[in-house]
Write an enzyme that holds these catalytic residues in place. Sequence first.
Site, PDB file in Angstrom:
ATOM      1  CD  GLN A 221      -1.931   2.727   0.229  1.00 19.34           C
ATOM      2  OE1 GLN A 221      -1.415   3.680  -0.301  1.00 19.34           O
ATOM      3  NE2 GLN A 221      -1.543   2.142   1.219  1.00 19.34           N
ATOM      4  NE  ARG A 368       7.465  -2.112   1.870  1.00 16.99           N
ATOM      5  CZ  ARG A 368       7.920  -2.810   0.610  1.00 16.99           C
ATOM      6  NH1 ARG A 368       8.442  -2.374  -0.277  1.00 16.99           N
ATOM      7  NH2 ARG A 368       7.761  -3.981   0.663  1.00 16.99           N
ATOM      8  CB  CYS A 369       6.289   3.871   7.724  1.00 16.20           C
ATOM      9  SG  CYS A 369       6.366   4.611   8.917  1.00 16.20           S
ATOM     10  CD  GLU A 738       5.121  -0.759   8.723  1.00 15.93           C
ATOM     11  OE1 GLU A 738       4.034  -0.487   7.898  1.00 15.93           O
ATOM     12  OE2 GLU A 738       5.297  -0.764   9.881  1.00 15.93           O
TER      13      GLU A 738
END
Length: 784
Positions: A221, A368-369, A738
Site C-alpha cells: 500500500q 481500515r483505521c 474507514e
Amino acid sequence: MATEVHVHGRIGQSIKRKEDGRFLRGKGNYLDDIELPGMLHMAILRSPHAHARIKSVDTAEASKMPGVLAVVTGELMAQHKLAWMPTLSYDTQAVLATDKVRFQGQEVAAVIAETRYQAEDARDAIVVDYDLLPAVTSPEQAKAQGAALIRDDKENQKDNHIYHWESGNQETTQAAFAKADKVIRLHTFYPRCHPAPLETCGCIADVNGATGKATIYMTSQAPHAIRTVFALVTGLPEQNIRVISPDIGGGFGNKVPVYPGYVVATAASLLIGRPVKWVEDRSENLISTGFARDFHMTGDLAVDKDGRMLALRVHLDSDNGAFFSDAQPSKFKAGLFHIVTGSYDIPTAHVTADGYYTNKAPGGVAYRCSFRVTEASYLIERLVTNAAIELGVDQAEFRKKNFIRKEQFPYHSATGWVYDSGDYHKAMDVALEQLGYDEMRKDVEARRKKGEVTGIGIASFTEVVGAGHGADFDILGLRMFDSAELRVHPTGKAILRMGTKSQGQGHETTFAQIVTEELGIPAADVAVEEGDTDTAPYGLGTYASRSTPVAGAATAMVSRKLRDKARKIAAHLLEAADEDLEWETGRFYVKGSPDKAKTIQEIAFAAYTNVPEGMEAGLEGVHYYDPPNMTYPFGTYAVVVDVDKGTGQVKVRRVVAVDDCGVRINPMIVEGQIHGGLAEGYGIAFMELITFDADGNCIGSNFTDYLLPTAVETPRFELGETTTPSPHHPLGAKGVGESPTVGSPAAYVNAVIDALAPYGVRNIDMPVTSDKVWAALRAAGVNE
Ligand code: CDP
C-alpha cells in the site's frame, strides 16, 4: 463568474468506476498473475510453537530435493547481516529466526525451488529441534512477576514492556472527577482481528546482477516508503530499487508493513540471480501478518447531575505481539487514540497507554483505521451509551446535550487536536428521522412488555483522517505529504501519476474526476497511474483514509497550477490580457464575450505548438501537498437488533448510517466504501476473532474458524448523508474509507447492550456471539 458546465465526470457525479472494466473481465494484473522468465518460487517454514529456543535447523534432506536451488536459514541471513530488520516503529524484527521463535507462525527458514510444489515439499523436509519456553499471550501475563522475557535479543530489555504514553491533562482531569456527581466506568476489550484482504501478501524480487537493479513487485500500500526502507536496510542505492505495486485485491492496512518474506525473496534473488516469487497462502496470511486491535481498555466518564460530561479518563494496555512493527507516526506511540473524546465537548481528559510484547504475531496494524482511531471511537461510544443507561436518560438526547456545537469549530479537543468542521446535531437528526426513532423507541418498549429482547444502538463517531501535516506526522522520519504529477498531452488527454496506491477504492476514477473538476478534461480522458516508484512522484501511500485528504488535495493543486499556465496560453491565443479571461470548466473566454473562447484541449495543443514568447513548452506539473490539518469526518449510525432469548442469537433488523465526509467526489464510490465498511464492522462486532490458547496456538488460522460475513449474514444498510466541507481541503473533501469500520462496531454492540440493559448487562466483549449473549441472559436469570 464561472457558469455550470457539463463535462463528464465532474465532482459530485456518480460515474462508473473506470477500473472495473478490466476487473470484471478478469483482466486485472495482480501479483500472482505476473510470470517472469526464469522465475523461482519460495516457501517459508514457520514455527509451530509460540515460544521456543532453536537448538538446530537441519536442511540436509531439503537441500537434496528435486528442483531446490537454495534453503535459506537465519544463520545464512545473519552472515549477510540480514537476520534482523528494523520495523516501522523503531523496533527490530527477526527476518528468519536465529535464537528463538517468538510466535506461532514466525519465519524460520525458506526454500527456493523451480516450482511452488517443490518449494513446499522441501520446506516440509526441514527438521528443526526446539526447546519449548512458556508462552505469554496477554498484556496481563506479560507484566506479571516472573513472566518469560520475550525480547531477550534486545540489550536493555529487562521485561515485556514496550512503551508508556500519556496525553491530556492529569491534574485538571482529577479535579473534574472530584466534582462529578456520577462516574461511569467501562472495561472492555477490542479483540484481535485481521484485515483478511481477498488477495494475500506477496512479492516477486527480481535482482538483475548485470545492472544491479532490484525490481520488486509487491502487494504494498506504500511502495515509495518501502523503497526507502529497502535502501536503508540493504544499502542498495535507492535509484537501483524499483517497487511496483500492481493491482491489489484489498489491503485494509494488512499491506503496509514490511514482512520478512519480502526481505528473504530479495536476498535470494540477489544470491541466485533469478527472480523469486513468494505468495502467502490464506493461513500464512491469517497467522503471521499484521493483526489489528488487541486493546484492553478502561474508560471513566465523569458527569454532573444535569447529565453534562465533565471529564474522561482512559487507560489502555496494548498487545503488540513479539515485535513492535506497525507503522506509527513517531510522535504518537498509541497513534491517534487522541480522538477518544470523540464528538463530545468534554473539557478535560487524561489518557495513558502501555504497550506489551507477547508471544503472538506482530500486531497493531490500523485495519481500515487511522492508527488506533477505531479503538478510541469504540470506547467512547460504548461508554456514552452505558452512561445514558446508568443515568436513565435517552442515549440520543444525552449525546445531543454533550455534542460539540456547530459554532465551536474549529474545536480544540482536550487531547490537543483541532477538529476542522462538523455539525453533529444535524447528522444525528437526519439519522433519527430516517430510522423513525421516536416510533421505534415506543415499539421497543411495547415489545419488551411482551417479553421480547430488543434494542436500539447509536454511535455518533468523529474520525481523524488524512495523515498528516508534516510538522507532526511521519513514518520513520518521512514526512507524510503526498503528491500528484499531471501531464496534459497535445491532444488534451492526460496522465496523472500519484504516490498513493488504490487497493480497490476506485482511485483511477475519483482522482480523474478531480482533474475534470479543475481543468475540464473529461474523466475518461485522464489516465491515473499509481504504484510504480520509477514513474510516480514520491508519496507515503494509501492507508488511514488519507488518499483523498492528501493526494486528492495534491491533484487539485497541480491541476490549478496547470490552469494558471493554461490561462496565459489562452490569453496569448485570444490576444487578450490574462486578467480579462474568465474560466468555466473546460475553457477560458474573454469577459463579456463568451464566444471568444479557447477550450482546454485547444490550449493543450498550443502548449506544444504555439506558446507565448519566452514561455516553456508543455503543460505538466507536480505538486507535493503537506496538509495544514487532518480532516474530521463524522456520522451517526443507528442499529436495531432483536435477540432470541432461547439461543442468544442476535438479528440485526435495521442499520441506518448517516455519514458526513465533506464534499463527495463520487457519491456512488463513497456509498460503496460505506457498505464495505459497515459489513466489516458487522464481522468485527459479531463474528471475527483471532484468539490463542494457553500455549499460544493461534485459533483463527482459516476461514472456517475466522468467520467473515458473507451476503447471508450481512444486514441491509440504509444510508444517509450530510455535507460539512473541510475548510482547509482545496475541495472541501474529507476521507471516508474507514469511517464505517470505525463507527459501526459500537453501534452494533450498543444495540445489543440496549436490548440487554433491562437485565443489568453493560458489556459483552466482541465478537458478540450467541453463546456470550445466551450466557449473559442466563446469568441475569432469563430461563429460556
Ligand atoms: O485512502 P483511501 O483511498 O483508502 O480512502 P479515502 O480517501 O477515504 O477514499 C476512498 C474512495 O472514496 C476514493 O476513491 C475517494 O476518492 C472516494 N472519496 C470520495 O469520492 N469523496 C470523499 N469525500 C472521500 C472519498
